[in-house]
Each structure stands twice: as structure tokens, then as C-alpha cells.
Design an enzyme around this catalytic site. Structure first.
Site, PDB file in Angstrom:
ATOM      1  CG  HIS A 153    -163.250  96.138 -57.192  1.00 45.12           C
ATOM      2  ND1 HIS A 153    -163.842  96.718 -58.278  1.00 45.12           N
ATOM      3  CD2 HIS A 153    -161.941  95.947 -57.542  1.00 45.12           C
ATOM      4  CE1 HIS A 153    -162.968  96.888 -59.244  1.00 45.12           C
ATOM      5  NE2 HIS A 153    -161.801  96.420 -58.822  1.00 45.12           N
ATOM      6  CD  GLU A 172    -168.432  86.196 -60.933  1.00 43.49           C
ATOM      7  OE1 GLU A 172    -169.339  85.638 -61.600  1.00 43.49           O
ATOM      8  OE2 GLU A 172    -167.229  86.102 -61.209  1.00 43.49           O
ATOM      9  NE  ARG A 177    -159.409  95.669 -64.489  1.00 47.58           N
ATOM     10  CZ  ARG A 177    -158.853  96.403 -63.546  1.00 47.58           C
ATOM     11  NH1 ARG A 177    -158.729  95.915 -62.325  1.00 47.58           N
ATOM     12  NH2 ARG A 177    -158.416  97.631 -63.812  1.00 47.58           N
TER      13      ARG A 177
END
Length: 391
Positions: free
Chosen positions: A274, A260, A233
Site C-alpha cells: 500500500h 491479502e 482500492r
């Protein structure tokens, strides 16, 4: 007829687990009995009073307001372990990418667009290939933080590759401990694991206790040049601290499934979009698992793989005419009061089971006669009872 409202694209193999004669399954159903979803966020959506259960076709449930649903007596299911192999394989790929100059080498080759002579290219690559030399994982130490379904599978695979494996999990369950290969060395704390590991892979849930588990302070303990892998996560890792550690030359690489902005355009960061659980097989396994759990709960009241209710299962006894299930605040006297209601109304109990989890208790009671609406109303009125069903 039970009504299941779906969000996201759910595998057909999972949807086919609902018998069509007893279930209506669609994305635009009103007054549903249950939700089935993947990544759709439910936090800002009003919950219909008809919803009895929510099934998340995956491991994490951070897109579900679990605490709020618990207070309303709604069971939240997930699919622990159903996508474990998919994540395991991607972690393995990330580890190998982090140990060899595979990506830089491929980028270099793709940049040789001006060359037209194959022999000349071959000579150049023979000269330059040392720039992309790396290391083998054989004999290196892998630190696994979180030794559940995914962590234990990765540990086993790493051992098969000839690696040494150390693990840390302060919440290791008995079941997980049985799954864990005995060659894994248990570390007493995170700092000890970070100091020994050439590769660190994270497999803990995103909860308050694990938020920024990897931070500026913990990274002070990391072995110089270590590769950190995060396919669990985003919230577990403080990306700003990781960048600082990379810039300082302490952490060697960061490989993750959670890009990010500050992680982009860095040679020492490999960020994937992801895709950890995004395989056809994983999506099928998750959908099948949670569909089966929903069917068993809606038809029998049994609870398996819930994140907010205890695991409870009761086979139907001979002579059972109806089954009553109810959830309540986990305080003393509630079950006794409910049983008194049944006794006062001559509703004979054939079999029952009662279990609790944290602040929530859940009971299944098989009875010899169908309870009247007045009996169910009386049970619902008992102090601390949250929800009641008759099956």
C-alpha cells in the site's frame, strides 16, 4: 483562534499553511473546529459539536463517515490529484514489472549464494537469462478503468511509451474529458475494455457501485494473459475471483497495492504494501492542498474539493460587515425563508451564492450589518436548516 486537530503524521509543509496567529494546530486539541488526517478511521469516534470540517490529506475518504457528517453539516474535504503523480509512477513500475521477468530474474540471481567465481556466474546467467525474457510495452494496449486525475495521467504516459490506450468511465466529467488525450479510445463498457487490453489499470473510487467491479463474471471477458493492476482500492477487486482466473490461465498476472493472504506465495502476483501515494512529494502536496481548503472554508466559508458539499466560492463585496453561511436539506423554500428572516430584521444582503449537491444545499450570504444572536437563532430554527455560521 481556530483549532485544528491532526491525526497521523501530517507533512510540516501542510501544517505551516495555518497562520500561527490565527490557528492552534496539534494532535491533542479539545473542542476543535476541524480535523486534518490521512488514514485514521473516524467511523467509531464521537464527533464534537464544534467540528465544522474534516480534511483528508489524500484522495479516498472511506475512513470518514461522510453520510453521517453530511447530516450534521460538516464539510468533508479531500485532495484529488495531489498524489496522482506518485500513483502514476508506481503503476508504470508495476506495468514494467509485469511485462518483463525482472523480479523472478532478481530472485534467481540473489539465490546464487553458493557461487564464488564471477566468470562461472556470468556463463550461467548467459545460459539462463532466456528464462526471464519478457515483452516490451511498445505497441501493447493499456485499458484504463476510471479516467479522472490519475487515469488520465497514466493514459498520457502510456501513449508516450508507444502504447495504445482504451478507456472506460461511465461517470466521466466534462473537466476530466478535457484532460484526456484525444488518442484514447472510449469503450462503451467494461467487458469491451477487458477483451482488448494487454494491461488493465483500475482508477475508480471504492463505492457500492464499484465493489468487486472485477469479479468472476467480468474476468470471463479478459484477454488471455492480460496483466491486471489495482492501485486504486482493495474493494474494487474480488481477490478470490482473481486467483481463480490466474489458476485457470486466463489472467496472466495480478499486480496490486493491497496484499491479502490468498495472494501470497504466488509467482503470478506482485503485491506491494500500500505504497501508491507514499512519497514525500505526494504527502506534501496533499497536506498543502487540504490545509489551504480548510483555511478558506474556516475564514471565508468557501468550499472547494469537498466530497459531500457543492463547490461554492464568493469574493467578499465592498461594504460587507459579516458573512453568513448555512447548509440545509436540498428542498424548496429554505433559502427564501432565510432571506425573509434577514429582511424582517433589517439585515441588508449585499451579495450571495447558493448551490446544491444531491440532497445538500449550501449558501454564502454577505450582509451589511452584523446579525444578532436572535437572527442567527431564527435562521437555525428554519425547517431543514442543518448548520449556520457567522464569519
Amino acid at each position: 483562534m481556530f483549532r485544528i486537530k491532526t491525526y497521523n503524521q501530517i507533512s510540516v509543509k501542510g501544517l505551516n499553511r495555518f497562520p500561527r496567529e490565527n490557528y492552534e494546530v496539534a494532535s491533542d486539541i479539545g473542542q476543535p473546529d476541524a480535523y486534518m488526517l490521512r488514514s485514521h478511521k473516524l467511523h467509531d469516534e464521537a464527533l464534537p459539536a464544534t467540528v465544522k470540517a474534516v480534511a483528508r490529506a489524500g484522495a479516498g475518504v472511506n475512513n470518514v463517515p461522510v453520510a453521517d457528517y453530511t447530516r450534521k453539516g460538516v464539510v468533508v474535504f479531500n485532495a484529488p490529484g495531489a498524489n496522482a503523480n506518485a500513483v502514476k509512477e508506481l503503476v508504470l513500475a508495476g506495468m514494467l514489472l509485469g511485462s518483463r521477468g525482472i523480479l523472478p530474474g532478481m530472485r534467481y540471481v540473489q539465490g546464487l549464494t553458493d557461487m564464488t567465481d564471477a566468470e562461472e556466474m556470468s556463463k550461467l546467467l548467459e545460459k539462463e537469462k532466456s528464462r526471464f525474457a519478457g515483452n516490451e510495452v511498445l505497441g501493447k494496449t493499456l485499458g484504463v478503468v476510471g479516467l479522472g486525475a490519475i487515469g488520465s495521467m497514466i493514459a498520457e504516459t502510456a501513449l508516450a511509451l508507444g502504447m495504445k490506450v482504451v478507456g472506460f468511465d461511465p461517470a466521466l466529467s466534462v473537466e476530466a474529458a478535457w484532460r484526456l488525450p484525444n488518442q484514447v479510445s472510449r469503450m462503451e463498457n467494461l467487458q469491451a475494455l477487458l477483451a482488448r487490453s494487454d494491461f488493465i489499470t483500475l482508477h475508480v473510487p471504492a463505492i457500492d457501485a464499484t465493489r468487486h467491479l472485477i469479479n468472476g463474471e467480468s474476468l470471463k471477458s479478459v484477454k488471455k494473459g492480460a496483466v491486471l493492476l489495482n492501485f486504486a482500492r482493495e474493494a474494487i477487486v474480488d481477490a478470490t475471483a482473481v486467483v481463480a482466473s490466474l489458476d485457470a490461465g486466463q489472467l496472466g498476472k495480478y499486480i496490486c497495492d493491497f496484499p491479502e493472504p490468498q495472494l501470497l506465495n504466488r509467482d503470478d502476483v506482485y503485491a506491494m504494501p500500500h505504497i501508491g501515494a507514499s512519497t514525500e512529494e505526494a504527502e506534501e502536496n496533499c497536506a498543502i492542498m487540504v490545509a489551504d481548503q480548510l483555511v478558506d472554508y474556516l475564514e471565508n466559508g468557501n468550499v472547494l474539493n469537498s466530497v459531500n458539499f457543492p463547490t461554492v466560492s464568493l469574493d467578499r463585496s465592498s461594504g460587507t460587515v459579516a458573512r453568513i453561511t448555512f447548509s440545509n436539506d436540498n428542498v424548496s423554500g429554505v433559502l427564501g425563508h432565510v432571506l425573509s428572516v434577514l429582511a424582517d430584521n433589517q439585515v441588508n444582503v449585499i451579495d450571495m451564492v447558493n448551490k446544491s449537491r444531491g440532497e445538500t444545499a449550501y449558501s454564502i450570504i454577505d450582509v451589511a450589518v452584523a446579525p444578532s444572536a436572535a437572527v442567527i437563532e431564527a435562521i437555525t430554527a428554519v425547517d431543514h436548516v442543518i448548520s449556520v455560521r457567522v464569519i
